[in-house]
Design an enzyme around this catalytic site. Sequence first.
Site, PDB file in Angstrom:
ATOM      1  N   GLY A  30       6.412  -2.323 -23.462  1.00  0.00           N
ATOM      2  CA  GLY A  30       6.959  -1.960 -24.659  1.00  0.00           C
ATOM      3  C   GLY A  30       7.468  -0.623 -24.645  1.00  0.00           C
ATOM      4  CB  CYS A  58       3.920   3.220 -15.667  1.00  0.00           C
ATOM      5  SG  CYS A  58       4.394   2.948 -14.157  1.00  0.00           S
ATOM      6  CD  GLN A 117       7.536   5.105 -20.262  1.00  0.00           C
ATOM      7  OE1 GLN A 117       7.358   4.583 -21.254  1.00  0.00           O
ATOM      8  NE2 GLN A 117       7.988   4.691 -19.164  1.00  0.00           N
ATOM      9  CG  ASN A 136       6.824  -3.156 -14.340  1.00  0.00           C
ATOM     10  OD1 ASN A 136       7.793  -3.447 -14.982  1.00  0.00           O
ATOM     11  ND2 ASN A 136       5.529  -3.814 -14.697  1.00  0.00           N
ATOM     12  N   GLY A 161      10.994  -0.063 -17.930  1.00  0.00           N
ATOM     13  CA  GLY A 161      12.226  -0.296 -18.667  1.00  0.00           C
ATOM     14  C   GLY A 161      12.476   1.257 -19.372  1.00  0.00           C
ATOM     15  CG  HIS A 213       2.415   0.520 -10.885  1.00  0.00           C
ATOM     16  ND1 HIS A 213       1.415   0.551 -11.721  1.00  0.00           N
ATOM     17  CD2 HIS A 213       3.783   0.477 -11.706  1.00  0.00           C
ATOM     18  CE1 HIS A 213       2.016  -0.086 -13.068  1.00  0.00           C
ATOM     19  NE2 HIS A 213       3.179   0.213 -13.008  1.00  0.00           N
ATOM     20  CD  GLU A 250      -1.117   0.275  -9.479  1.00  0.00           C
ATOM     21  OE1 GLU A 250      -0.301  -0.306  -9.949  1.00  0.00           O
ATOM     22  OE2 GLU A 250      -1.019   1.454  -9.419  1.00  0.00           O
TER      23      GLU A 250
END
Length: 371
Positions: A231, A257, A261, A299, A301, A343, A345
Amino acid sequence: MKYQAQHKALILLEDGTVFFGKSVSKEGTAFGEVCFNTGMTGYQEIFTDPSYFGQIMITTNAHIGNYGTKEEESESDSVKIAGLVVKNFSYEYSRDQADSSLQEFVDKNKLMAISDVDTRALVSYIRENGAMNAVISTRVHEIDQLKKELADIPSMDGLELASKVSTTEPYTVGNEDATIKIAALDLGVKRSILENLAGRGAYIKVFPQKTTYEEMKAWDPDGYFLSNGPGDPEPLSDAIQLTKKILDNNHPLFGICLGHQVIALANGISTYKMHHGHRGINHPVKNLLTGKGEITSQNHGFAIHREETEKHEDVEITHVHLNDHTVAGIRMKSKNCFSVQYHPEASPGPNDSKYLFDLFIENIKKATVVA
């Protein structure tokens, strides 16, 4: 028993574009924002990654399912994507270590999936026109009705989804006798992230998304972690306020990620929705501090504004994406805080980015010695 794709199916984009295919094993309908992942492997990890919650996943690899699934490779307790679109769906698998076929995995998780779609053309269309909402369905003769239903699906821009995938109760990971304690805010955390921290001698307590600073501080952690998740980050006012308090007290802090943000937002740096995001396991990133390149798994958006970051007096850009020069990592100059927009990991490098976990542990140890 093996199924064969029998029912006609389609994917309808919100701008009215339609691609046809077949259902994998059942009839049904699923809505979500359409996105694509360019990874050649790792489909089970993708499907169970909480960061993909509410999205219809298109896989660009032509064959999906050929190595089956294995329970321990799931990144959460269930499938998190809203739907799946593939070119060739492999009902049979060849890996001896697999627990089941992907078709059995899809059916068990009640995932709506369609195959035999021209994914090359579909992905090219999204690259040109941007990510948008879509519906996949076997109701191929009800396109007008599907358009009406699709119009009611909210845009990902401004949508808060972390609360949909966060744990409802705190839980722990690792050895309780460990000398390092990390409080992790679950915005949609992947299991492998927690395993990487625990594997470095940390005892982690994972807290729900709405947890306050005071509640986390009561556990007396040595460091704090903000996880990945789905989201838009801007509606996460509670997490942003929590982050501000962590920073005010200069606790060691690491974000990945969505967590990255949130740290930017806590510093007054805004975020924006990308045209079609970064999703794959071959994204090139340059570490500006060392000059080294990293092959990363990404990953997301949404991204943080680079110009605002460059103008910020207390935030330094540490990593950049080499394809589009977006910000891939930051650190604060006056605080014990850093974050990345990828990421570590997942490590497609395979170990290019594992040092980030080591750096976090080192920062915690240094802070503990000073205290």
